[in-house]
Design a protein around this motif. Sequence first.
Motif, PDB file in Angstrom:
ATOM      1  N   TRP A   1       0.828  -1.206   0.000  1.00  0.00           N
ATOM      2  CA  TRP A   1       0.000   0.000   0.000  1.00  0.00           C
ATOM      3  C   TRP A   1       0.866   1.261   0.000  1.00  0.00           C
ATOM      4  O   TRP A   1       0.565   2.236  -0.699  1.00  0.00           O
TER       5      TRP A   1
ATOM      6  N   VAL B   1      -5.655   5.026  -5.674  1.00  0.00           N
ATOM      7  CA  VAL B   1      -5.308   4.191  -4.520  1.00  0.00           C
ATOM      8  C   VAL B   1      -6.454   4.178  -3.505  1.00  0.00           C
ATOM      9  O   VAL B   1      -6.817   3.130  -2.956  1.00  0.00           O
TER      10      VAL B   1
ATOM     11  N   TRP C   1      -8.468   1.332  -1.645  1.00  0.00           N
ATOM     12  CA  TRP C   1      -8.304   1.292  -0.178  1.00  0.00           C
ATOM     13  C   TRP C   1      -9.645   1.057   0.512  1.00  0.00           C
ATOM     14  O   TRP C   1      -9.756   0.238   1.433  1.00  0.00           O
TER      15      TRP C   1
ATOM     16  N   GLN D   1     -11.436  -2.485   0.993  1.00  0.00           N
ATOM     17  CA  GLN D   1     -10.942  -3.487   1.929  1.00  0.00           C
ATOM     18  C   GLN D   1     -12.087  -3.975   2.830  1.00  0.00           C
ATOM     19  O   GLN D   1     -13.030  -3.237   3.121  1.00  0.00           O
TER      20      GLN D   1
END
Length: 275
Positions: free
Chosen positions: A138, A150, A154, A157
């Motif tokens: 990450w 990103v 993210w 998750q």
Amino acid sequence: MLAYSCHQFDNLSAETPIVVFLHGLLGSGQDWQACIAHLKNLPIITLDLPAHGHSQAIEPEDFVTVCQQVEQTIISLVPTHHPVVMVGYSLGGRIAMYGIAKHLFNELNLIKVIIEGGNFGLEEEQARQARWINDCQWAERFENEPIERVLSDWYQQPVFSSLNHEQRQTLVAKRSDNLGASISRMLLATSLAKQPALLAELAKSNIETHYICGEKDNKFSQLAKQSGLSFSQVAGAGHNVHHEHPQAFAREILHQFKLASASNQQQQESPWLKQ
């Protein structure tokens, strides 16, 4: 010193604890505004952690340094010996727990800490190694890719599974002000892989720890139930309770604040209790 904001300090009395909020990774002190709107009578300080918000230029080194920066900033704002209640979400919660467990907040009159969705630490070396590999991946992405891309991944998750599409998009837009390289450094400096298991030391501390988690946050609900600490769940909420249900979260904070205030007042009136 870290960037900060003070709220409702006009009528600060010597007996009223000050509440200090520590945000999570990718956040800032602004994250608590919806919650603070329901805590209008409490004196509050919100901090921007290193590499975040108006503290973006402050370099994160490790847990110890970050805890020292938190303590030094609070000391500069709070009268000596004034009671403090600390509230930390996710990374902010881990920093709060680390500071207590490792006796890094000794200059503060910390009477209670409230943790929202913070991990106590990984017991197994294999789990720590796997977490380090994951965090490094990450961190590399935050360093080298457009942050919007990103962030879109993210918030996919599992820990954020309670968020709907609109909530995810709101968070991506809100967090895109961060500098990817700064987030990368903070992620590595305070990786869960570098955090020791803190629960045993927290249990021995004379500072009471209360845990708040969302009803839909299965992972952290289990951690809370197994911890032996006092805890409460917020109905209908996932991992980020203060974002999803700020009014319900504020009610929990106010309840814990009143308990801490009453306990602190009793100790002040009965010095023998401290012996």
